[in-house]
Motif scaffolding. Structure first.
Motif, PDB file in Angstrom:
ATOM      1  N   LYS A  28       0.830  -1.213   0.000  1.00  0.00           N
ATOM      2  CA  LYS A  28       0.000   0.000   0.000  1.00  0.00           C
ATOM      3  C   LYS A  28       0.867   1.266   0.000  1.00  0.00           C
ATOM      4  O   LYS A  28       0.377   2.360   0.289  1.00  0.00           O
ATOM      5  N   ASN A  29       2.141   1.106  -0.312  1.00  0.00           N
ATOM      6  CA  ASN A  29       3.093   2.228  -0.410  1.00  0.00           C
ATOM      7  C   ASN A  29       3.314   2.952   0.919  1.00  0.00           C
ATOM      8  O   ASN A  29       3.554   4.162   0.944  1.00  0.00           O
ATOM      9  N   VAL A  30       3.239   2.208   2.007  1.00  0.00           N
ATOM     10  CA  VAL A  30       3.546   2.766   3.324  1.00  0.00           C
ATOM     11  C   VAL A  30       5.025   2.510   3.620  1.00  0.00           C
ATOM     12  O   VAL A  30       5.526   1.402   3.442  1.00  0.00           O
ATOM     13  N   SER A 123       5.641   7.129  28.459  1.00  0.00           N
ATOM     14  CA  SER A 123       5.278   7.728  29.744  1.00  0.00           C
ATOM     15  C   SER A 123       6.112   8.966  30.040  1.00  0.00           C
ATOM     16  O   SER A 123       5.680   9.866  30.766  1.00  0.00           O
ATOM     17  N   LYS A 124       7.333   8.997  29.456  1.00  0.00           N
ATOM     18  CA  LYS A 124       8.211  10.157  29.633  1.00  0.00           C
ATOM     19  C   LYS A 124       7.959  11.220  28.561  1.00  0.00           C
ATOM     20  O   LYS A 124       8.684  12.212  28.496  1.00  0.00           O
ATOM     21  N   LYS A 125       6.933  10.945  27.711  1.00  0.00           N
ATOM     22  CA  LYS A 125       6.558  11.859  26.618  1.00  0.00           C
ATOM     23  C   LYS A 125       7.728  12.103  25.657  1.00  0.00           C
ATOM     24  O   LYS A 125       7.902  13.199  25.118  1.00  0.00           O
ATOM     25  N   VAL A 126       8.530  11.055  25.487  1.00  0.00           N
ATOM     26  CA  VAL A 126       9.675  11.127  24.583  1.00  0.00           C
ATOM     27  C   VAL A 126       9.243  10.925  23.141  1.00  0.00           C
ATOM     28  O   VAL A 126       9.864  11.461  22.219  1.00  0.00           O
ATOM     29  N   ILE A 127       8.181  10.151  22.935  1.00  0.00           N
ATOM     30  CA  ILE A 127       7.706   9.868  21.579  1.00  0.00           C
ATOM     31  C   ILE A 127       6.268  10.330  21.423  1.00  0.00           C
ATOM     32  O   ILE A 127       5.498  10.358  22.385  1.00  0.00           O
ATOM     33  N   LYS A 128       5.925  10.688  20.177  1.00  0.00           N
ATOM     34  CA  LYS A 128       4.583  11.198  19.882  1.00  0.00           C
ATOM     35  C   LYS A 128       3.775  10.259  18.986  1.00  0.00           C
ATOM     36  O   LYS A 128       2.588  10.488  18.777  1.00  0.00           O
ATOM     37  N   ALA A 129       4.400   9.232  18.460  1.00  0.00           N
ATOM     38  CA  ALA A 129       3.719   8.316  17.547  1.00  0.00           C
ATOM     39  C   ALA A 129       2.649   7.505  18.280  1.00  0.00           C
ATOM     40  O   ALA A 129       2.713   7.310  19.497  1.00  0.00           O
ATOM     41  N   LYS A 130       1.647   7.044  17.522  1.00  0.00           N
ATOM     42  CA  LYS A 130       0.689   6.087  18.055  1.00  0.00           C
ATOM     43  C   LYS A 130       1.414   4.764  18.262  1.00  0.00           C
ATOM     44  O   LYS A 130       2.294   4.390  17.483  1.00  0.00           O
ATOM     45  N   ILE A 363      -3.808   0.394  10.814  1.00  0.00           N
ATOM     46  CA  ILE A 363      -2.658   1.295  10.923  1.00  0.00           C
ATOM     47  C   ILE A 363      -2.794   2.461   9.958  1.00  0.00           C
ATOM     48  O   ILE A 363      -2.546   3.633  10.310  1.00  0.00           O
ATOM     49  N   ILE A 364      -3.195   2.177   8.746  1.00  0.00           N
ATOM     50  CA  ILE A 364      -3.381   3.240   7.739  1.00  0.00           C
ATOM     51  C   ILE A 364      -4.447   4.227   8.207  1.00  0.00           C
ATOM     52  O   ILE A 364      -4.287   5.448   8.068  1.00  0.00           O
ATOM     53  N   SER A 365      -5.516   3.705   8.800  1.00  0.00           N
ATOM     54  CA  SER A 365      -6.588   4.602   9.291  1.00  0.00           C
ATOM     55  C   SER A 365      -6.087   5.489  10.425  1.00  0.00           C
ATOM     56  O   SER A 365      -6.483   6.665  10.512  1.00  0.00           O
ATOM     57  N   LEU A 366      -5.197   4.963  11.276  1.00  0.00           N
ATOM     58  CA  LEU A 366      -4.611   5.794  12.345  1.00  0.00           C
ATOM     59  C   LEU A 366      -3.782   6.927  11.770  1.00  0.00           C
ATOM     60  O   LEU A 366      -3.854   8.069  12.233  1.00  0.00           O
ATOM     61  N   CYS A 367      -2.992   6.601  10.746  1.00  0.00           N
ATOM     62  CA  CYS A 367      -2.152   7.622  10.109  1.00  0.00           C
ATOM     63  C   CYS A 367      -3.007   8.703   9.456  1.00  0.00           C
ATOM     64  O   CYS A 367      -2.678   9.898   9.526  1.00  0.00           O
ATOM     65  N   GLU A 368      -4.070   8.292   8.828  1.00  0.00           N
ATOM     66  CA  GLU A 368      -4.940   9.261   8.146  1.00  0.00           C
ATOM     67  C   GLU A 368      -5.652  10.163   9.132  1.00  0.00           C
ATOM     68  O   GLU A 368      -5.884  11.341   8.838  1.00  0.00           O
ATOM     69  N   LYS A 369      -5.990   9.635  10.314  1.00  0.00           N
ATOM     70  CA  LYS A 369      -6.641  10.459  11.331  1.00  0.00           C
ATOM     71  C   LYS A 369      -5.712  11.560  11.847  1.00  0.00           C
ATOM     72  O   LYS A 369      -6.164  12.637  12.263  1.00  0.00           O
ATOM     73  N   GLU A 370      -4.409  11.269  11.826  1.00  0.00           N
ATOM     74  CA  GLU A 370      -3.439  12.222  12.359  1.00  0.00           C
ATOM     75  C   GLU A 370      -3.149  13.359  11.394  1.00  0.00           C
ATOM     76  O   GLU A 370      -2.522  14.351  11.745  1.00  0.00           O
ATOM     77  N   LYS A 371      -3.565  13.203  10.124  1.00  0.00           N
ATOM     78  CA  LYS A 371      -3.272  14.256   9.127  1.00  0.00           C
ATOM     79  C   LYS A 371      -4.150  15.472   9.338  1.00  0.00           C
ATOM     80  O   LYS A 371      -5.279  15.378   9.789  1.00  0.00           O
TER      81      LYS A 371
END
Length: 371
Positions: A28-30, A123-130, A363-371
């Protein structure tokens, strides 16, 4: 759209699970990358963990089982059991740097150790990804209690209650199944599969020992070879060259097609009438996807014992024991059409042949929600 998969070398299942999901996403070109978490952080640590897993499962399985049961009884977040508390900021600094550089939208953990590290960093808020954790067995390993990810992928909806008891909110669970390669969703007829393998078109028993060749598979094959029934045997020994040689030298009554490590297990499953296998989460998921009745052997104490509990209690498999040996189990399964039909009805309900596609689409739907 970028997805980072974090695995750990402990057998081959965790890597294969990650690769199965990645293959679908890349179609799917991800943009996807997989890291062996400890190999990337510290190769010496990675080798120690891999070697320790092999030793614990092959040479001291009873000890491994006792440690697993002890972990099940622990209090949640007990510091002596939590790898999050054992992993220093220095150890994970290299991984954090990679995450900052790659900037993934989603991080997928296919092993509990990776999930614990990512939970600690989140928990340390080091990363922002889902963040997503994939539970690769038909049970919830006790260490999952020490994680706090955004979502969890499980083998079945029937595990929701167990997950909830272990502190994982049901709303975080997506029971799309353990990711397996999309080729297991495609079925061909037994005669066609046997023709592709170059074997005779007759009743076929598939004996599979797993990628590490664990268990006394030679003894299993000798016992079923003595059965006064007309069938042939496909044997896959994985990376266990010594086992393959022993079976190659076996003076058998029946035709045995013996292989080492193969990449066409899907075709072999289509060719078979049943599979004799240890109950690893990935092999079980593949067998369920193919609608293949299972005879379970050699469970590694711990999560594979729990896999057996799930499969037997939901009418999906049979298991050998000291009082129900492999020859009796196989004789009854091949002789009893009602039993095979009963198993296959349950298998059709529980099997998740589209697990990688369903996870990939999520996973693709999560990425699209973040746009």
């Amino acid at each position: 759209m970028k997805v980072l998969f974090l695995s750990v070398t402990a057998g081959q299942g965790h890597h294969q699970t990650a690769k199965a999901a990645m293959d679908y996403l890349m179609e799917k070109n991800v943009d996807c990358v997989m890291l062996d978490t400890f190999e990337y952080i510290n190769p010496i640590l990675s080798e120690s963990i891999a070697r320790g897993y092999l030793i614990s499962t092959q040479f001291t399985p009873a000890v491994y089982g006792k440690l697993y049961r002890l972990a099940e009884k622990k209090e949640k977040n007990n510091s002596s059991f939590s790898i999050s508390n054992l992993t220093s900021s220095i150890l994970s600094r290299k991984l954090v740097s990679y995450i900052y550089e790659y900037k993934p939208d989603v991080i997928v953990c296919t092993h509990i150790f990776a999930a614990q590290i990512i939970s600690h960093l989140q928990s340390k808020k080091v990363i922002k990804a889902k963040t997503i954790g994939i539970v690769t067995d038909f049970t919830i390993h006790p260490f999952w209690e020490d994680t706090d990810l955004d979502y969890y992928i499980t083998a079945s909806e029937l595990l929701n209650h167990q997950a909830s008891k272990k502190g994982i909110p049901v709303e975080k669970i997506r029971a799309t199944g353990i990711p397996i390669h999309t080729k297991f969703a495609n079925k061909i007829s037994k005669p066609e599969a046997r023709a592709l393998l170059g074997i005779e078109d007759k009743t076929t028993v598939f004996v599979m020992s797993g990628s590490m060749g664990y268990g006394n598979v030679g003894k299993i094959i000798r016992k079923i070879d003595n059965l006064d029934m007309d069938f042939q045997i496909i044997s896959v020994c994985g990376h266990n060259k010594r086992l393959k040689k022993r079976i190659d030298l076996l003076k058998s009554r029946k035709k045995i097609y013996n292989y080492g490590f193969v990449d066409n297990v899907d075709i072999m499953m289509d060719a078979a009438n049943c599979i004799v296998t240890k109950p690893g989460g990935l092999t079980v998921s593949e067998s369920l996807a193919k609608g293949l009745p299972m005879i379970l052997i050699n469970p590694i104490p711990g999560q594979e014992d729990r896999n057996v509990d799930f499969l037997l209690n939901n009418g999906l498999a049979v298991k050998i024991s000291s009082t129900y040996p492999i020859d009796e189990a196989l004789y009854q399964l091949l002789s009893n059409e009602w039993k095979r039909d009963h198993l296959q009805k349950g298998i059709q309900y529980i099997g998740k042949p589209n697990s990688s596609k369903d996870l990939g689409d999520f996973i693709i739907s999560l990425c699209e929600k973040e746009k």
